[in-house]
Design a protein around this motif. Structure first.
Motif, mmCIF file in Angstrom:
data_model
loop_
_atom_site.group_PDB
_atom_site.id
_atom_site.type_symbol
_atom_site.label_atom_id
_atom_site.label_comp_id
_atom_site.label_asym_id
_atom_site.label_seq_id
_atom_site.Cartn_x
_atom_site.Cartn_y
_atom_site.Cartn_z
ATOM 1 N N MET A 191 -17.245 50.370 35.426
ATOM 2 C CA MET A 191 -16.610 49.044 35.485
ATOM 3 C C MET A 191 -15.966 48.695 34.152
ATOM 4 S SD MET A 191 -17.314 47.179 38.426
ATOM 5 C CE MET A 191 -17.608 45.499 37.953
ATOM 6 N N LEU A 192 -16.703 48.919 33.067
ATOM 7 C CA LEU A 192 -16.170 48.582 31.740
ATOM 8 C C LEU A 192 -14.977 49.470 31.390
ATOM 9 C CD1 LEU A 192 -19.321 47.935 29.518
ATOM 10 C CD2 LEU A 192 -17.820 46.280 30.629
ATOM 11 N N GLN A 193 -15.071 50.733 31.732
ATOM 12 C CA GLN A 193 -13.948 51.635 31.428
ATOM 13 C C GLN A 193 -12.715 51.266 32.253
ATOM 14 O OE1 GLN A 193 -15.047 55.792 31.465
ATOM 15 N NE2 GLN A 193 -16.354 55.531 29.665
ATOM 16 N N GLY A 194 -12.947 50.837 33.504
ATOM 17 C CA GLY A 194 -11.826 50.369 34.317
ATOM 18 C C GLY A 194 -11.181 49.133 33.688
ATOM 19 N N PHE A 195 -12.007 48.243 33.164
ATOM 20 C CA PHE A 195 -11.517 47.055 32.451
ATOM 21 C C PHE A 195 -10.629 47.485 31.280
ATOM 22 C CE2 PHE A 195 -12.333 44.014 28.907
ATOM 23 C CZ PHE A 195 -11.927 42.821 29.489
ATOM 24 N N VAL A 196 -11.114 48.461 30.516
ATOM 25 C CA VAL A 196 -10.349 48.943 29.355
ATOM 26 C C VAL A 196 -9.002 49.502 29.800
ATOM 27 C CG1 VAL A 196 -10.273 50.764 27.590
ATOM 28 C CG2 VAL A 196 -12.346 49.385 27.889
ATOM 29 N N ARG A 197 -9.008 50.324 30.829
ATOM 30 C CA ARG A 197 -7.751 50.941 31.284
ATOM 31 C C ARG A 197 -6.765 49.876 31.764
ATOM 32 N NH1 ARG A 197 -11.516 54.854 33.432
ATOM 33 N NH2 ARG A 197 -11.524 56.591 31.960
ATOM 34 N N SER A 198 -7.242 48.840 32.419
ATOM 35 C CA SER A 198 -6.278 47.835 32.878
ATOM 36 C C SER A 198 -5.744 47.001 31.717
ATOM 37 C CB SER A 198 -6.825 46.993 34.033
ATOM 38 O OG SER A 198 -7.920 46.261 33.617
ATOM 39 N N GLN A 199 -6.542 46.799 30.683
ATOM 40 C CA GLN A 199 -6.001 46.096 29.493
ATOM 41 C C GLN A 199 -4.945 46.954 28.799
ATOM 42 O OE1 GLN A 199 -6.986 43.040 29.529
ATOM 43 N NE2 GLN A 199 -8.467 43.731 31.044
ATOM 44 N N LEU A 200 -5.210 48.267 28.732
ATOM 45 C CA LEU A 200 -4.240 49.180 28.108
ATOM 46 C C LEU A 200 -2.917 49.157 28.871
ATOM 47 C CD1 LEU A 200 -6.494 52.263 27.286
ATOM 48 C CD2 LEU A 200 -5.448 50.681 25.659
ATOM 49 N N ASP A 210 3.946 50.716 21.248
ATOM 50 C CA ASP A 210 3.956 50.166 19.905
ATOM 51 C C ASP A 210 2.858 49.125 19.696
ATOM 52 O OD1 ASP A 210 4.885 50.110 17.391
ATOM 53 O OD2 ASP A 210 6.720 48.963 17.829
ATOM 54 N N PHE A 211 1.611 49.553 19.804
ATOM 55 C CA PHE A 211 0.496 48.637 19.549
ATOM 56 C C PHE A 211 -0.736 49.439 19.176
ATOM 57 C CE2 PHE A 211 0.167 49.759 24.004
ATOM 58 C CZ PHE A 211 -1.188 49.827 24.269
ATOM 59 N N THR A 212 -1.668 48.754 18.524
ATOM 60 C CA THR A 212 -2.925 49.366 18.088
ATOM 61 C C THR A 212 -4.058 48.830 18.957
ATOM 62 O OG1 THR A 212 -2.073 49.441 15.837
ATOM 63 C CG2 THR A 212 -4.452 49.657 16.078
ATOM 64 N N VAL A 213 -4.987 49.707 19.315
ATOM 65 C CA VAL A 213 -6.151 49.299 20.106
ATOM 66 C C VAL A 213 -7.377 49.332 19.199
ATOM 67 C CG1 VAL A 213 -7.550 49.741 22.163
ATOM 68 C CG2 VAL A 213 -5.116 50.400 22.116
ATOM 69 N N LEU A 214 -8.134 48.231 19.190
ATOM 70 C CA LEU A 214 -9.361 48.170 18.387
ATOM 71 C C LEU A 214 -10.546 47.874 19.292
ATOM 72 C CD1 LEU A 214 -7.046 46.381 16.356
ATOM 73 C CD2 LEU A 214 -8.640 47.655 14.947
ATOM 74 N N LEU A 215 -11.600 48.624 19.100
ATOM 75 C CA LEU A 215 -12.833 48.421 19.866
ATOM 76 C C LEU A 215 -13.950 48.001 18.934
ATOM 77 C CD1 LEU A 215 -13.004 51.608 22.159
ATOM 78 C CD2 LEU A 215 -12.082 49.350 22.733
ATOM 79 N N ALA A 227 -10.186 54.883 26.127
ATOM 80 C CA ALA A 227 -9.135 54.492 25.175
ATOM 81 C C ALA A 227 -9.158 55.457 23.988
ATOM 82 C CB ALA A 227 -9.349 53.057 24.708
ATOM 83 N N PRO A 228 -8.730 56.707 24.225
ATOM 84 C CA PRO A 228 -8.863 57.735 23.183
ATOM 85 C C PRO A 228 -8.091 57.391 21.904
ATOM 86 C CG PRO A 228 -7.934 58.675 25.220
ATOM 87 C CD PRO A 228 -8.112 57.212 25.465
ATOM 88 N N GLN A 229 -7.059 56.550 22.049
ATOM 89 C CA GLN A 229 -6.234 56.200 20.883
ATOM 90 C C GLN A 229 -6.853 55.080 20.046
ATOM 91 O OE1 GLN A 229 -6.028 54.887 23.968
ATOM 92 N NE2 GLN A 229 -3.998 54.020 24.306
ATOM 93 N N ALA A 230 -7.953 54.488 20.512
ATOM 94 C CA ALA A 230 -8.491 53.275 19.879
ATOM 95 C C ALA A 230 -9.190 53.566 18.559
ATOM 96 C CB ALA A 230 -9.466 52.586 20.830
ATOM 97 N N ARG A 231 -9.132 52.598 17.679
ATOM 98 C CA ARG A 231 -9.967 52.618 16.466
ATOM 99 C C ARG A 231 -11.244 51.870 16.778
ATOM 100 N NH1 ARG A 231 -6.421 50.517 11.391
ATOM 101 N NH2 ARG A 231 -8.434 50.701 10.312
ATOM 102 N N VAL A 232 -12.387 52.495 16.548
ATOM 103 C CA VAL A 232 -13.671 51.810 16.731
ATOM 104 C C VAL A 232 -14.045 51.196 15.388
ATOM 105 C CG1 VAL A 232 -16.097 52.039 17.372
ATOM 106 C CG2 VAL A 232 -14.358 53.417 18.538
ATOM 107 N N VAL A 233 -14.160 49.879 15.359
ATOM 108 C CA VAL A 233 -14.456 49.162 14.110
ATOM 109 C C VAL A 233 -15.668 48.263 14.343
ATOM 110 C CG1 VAL A 233 -13.504 47.670 12.294
ATOM 111 C CG2 VAL A 233 -11.974 49.154 13.598
ATOM 112 N N PRO A 234 -16.867 48.796 14.083
ATOM 113 C CA PRO A 234 -18.081 48.011 14.369
ATOM 114 C C PRO A 234 -18.109 46.667 13.631
ATOM 115 C CG PRO A 234 -18.640 50.306 13.906
ATOM 116 C CD PRO A 234 -17.181 50.137 13.584
ATOM 117 N N ASP A 235 -17.504 46.599 12.450
ATOM 118 C CA ASP A 235 -17.556 45.387 11.624
ATOM 119 C C ASP A 235 -16.337 44.473 11.788
ATOM 120 O OD1 ASP A 235 -19.916 46.263 10.675
ATOM 121 O OD2 ASP A 235 -19.188 46.826 8.685
ATOM 122 N N LEU A 236 -15.632 44.600 12.893
ATOM 123 C CA LEU A 236 -14.367 43.866 13.032
ATOM 124 C C LEU A 236 -14.531 42.353 12.893
ATOM 125 C CD1 LEU A 236 -11.373 44.376 13.512
ATOM 126 C CD2 LEU A 236 -11.787 44.132 15.966
#
Ligand SMILES: Nc1ncnc2c1ncn2[C@@H]1O[C@H](COP(=O)(O)OP(=O)(O)OP(=O)(O)O)[C@@H](O)[C@H]1O
Ligand SMILES: CC(C)(CO)[C@@H](O)C(=O)NCCC(=O)O
Ligand SMILES: [K+]
Length: 248
Positions: A191-200, A210-215, A227-236
């Motif tokens: 469910m969560l991954q489907g959510f991510v794909r629809s946001q992408l 032309d956009f950056t994805v942050l998790l 979202a293989p292109q995403a930057r994972v930033v725990p401290d965002l």
């Protein structure tokens, strides 16, 4: 030393940064105000200043500030809603209603991206927010996160029952479940991954490539493969907190 707190719906994330260099010297996750006080007591050096963001009630947040003042003499700076910070404009009709965790995560996201971005935070709730290249927040989405989805299923069915250790083991794969725990845990991740794909998809429709994805958030890694292109930033949220509450 600066103590920074992100008071979420279920946990308090804390860290201590060096005031001058910004280097992180300590940090952790606690589940109560008392546990936070104990963690800060145990530090080799007491923090001199403190800033926090909270999505809790005014009373709970004031209570925590008072506790930190009492134990450590800290004058706590609390992040407040704003229409605009560092060139990012709040997209809500009523800017005060936008969750401050979302606001800070998208401030941090826009700062790190230096342009259009999609910021997704997977905690108790799952959130997505869109910021255009010129700093306009276009709005976002809120859904139940992993903890809420699983607890709804456990609460409202008779025969879904399992312990935390088997839940963790179940997530070693996302193949169709062959036990209740696998079926539920993996189903919620899908469910969560489907959510991510629809946001992408939505972001691609707006901005092409032309956009950056942050998790960010405690469950960010569960959706990373969507979202293989995403930057994972725990401290965002803390990146945004420093922008919204500069301490000098
Ligand atoms: N070290 C950890 N401690 C606590 N939770 C963790 C940890 N690592 C991953 N998680 C997972 O992160 C999720 C909680 O995420 P997070 O801490 O971002 O939530 P929160 O801040 O309480 O919620 P929200 O951000 O929606 O307010 C839980 O599903 C939990 O299982
Ligand atoms: C959605 C949550 C609960 C996620 O932590 C938080 O951002 C919040 O309380 N927001 C207020 C509602 C809103 O953002 O529209
Ligand atoms: K949070």
């Amino acid at each position: 030393m600066i103590l920074e707190l992100d008071c979420g719906n279920s946990f308090i994330k804390w860290r201590v940064i060096h005031a001058a260099q910004g280097a992180v010297v300590a940090g952790g996750i606690v589940d109560s105000d008392q546990a936070l006080v104990a963690a800060v007591m145990a530090l080799p050096e007491a923090p001199k200043r403190c800033r926090l963001v909270s999505v809790r009630s005014e009373e709970e947040t004031a209570g925590l500030s008072a506790l930190l003042a009492q134990h450590f003499g800290l004058n706590v700076v609390v992040a407040q809603p704003a229409k605009e910070v560092c060139g990012v404009r709040n997209g809500y009709e009523d800017y005060q209603r936008l969750g401050l965790d979302r606001w800070l995560a998208l401030l941090g996201g826009y700062h790190l991206a230096g342009g259009a971005c999609l910021v997704m935070d997977f905690g108790t709730a799952a959130k997505a927010d869109f910021v255009s290249a010129d700093g306009e927040h276009l709005g976002g989405f809120i859904c139940p996160g992993m903890p809420l989805m699983r607890s709804q299923l456990r609460t409202h069915t008779r025969r879904i029952r399992y312990d935390d250790a088997s839940a963790e083991r179940a997530l070693s794969s996302l193949a169709p479940g062959r036990s209740t725990v696998e079926a539920v845990e993996r189903g919620c991740v899908h469910m969560l991954q489907g959510f991510v794909r629809s946001q992408l998809e939505y972001a691609q429709g707006l901005w092409g490539d032309d956009f950056t994805v942050l998790l960010t958030g405690g469950d960010a890694l569960l959706v990373q493969e969507a979202a293989p292109q995403a930057r994972v930033v725990p401290d965002l949220v803390f990146v945004g907190l420093a922008m919204a509450c500069p301490l000098d």
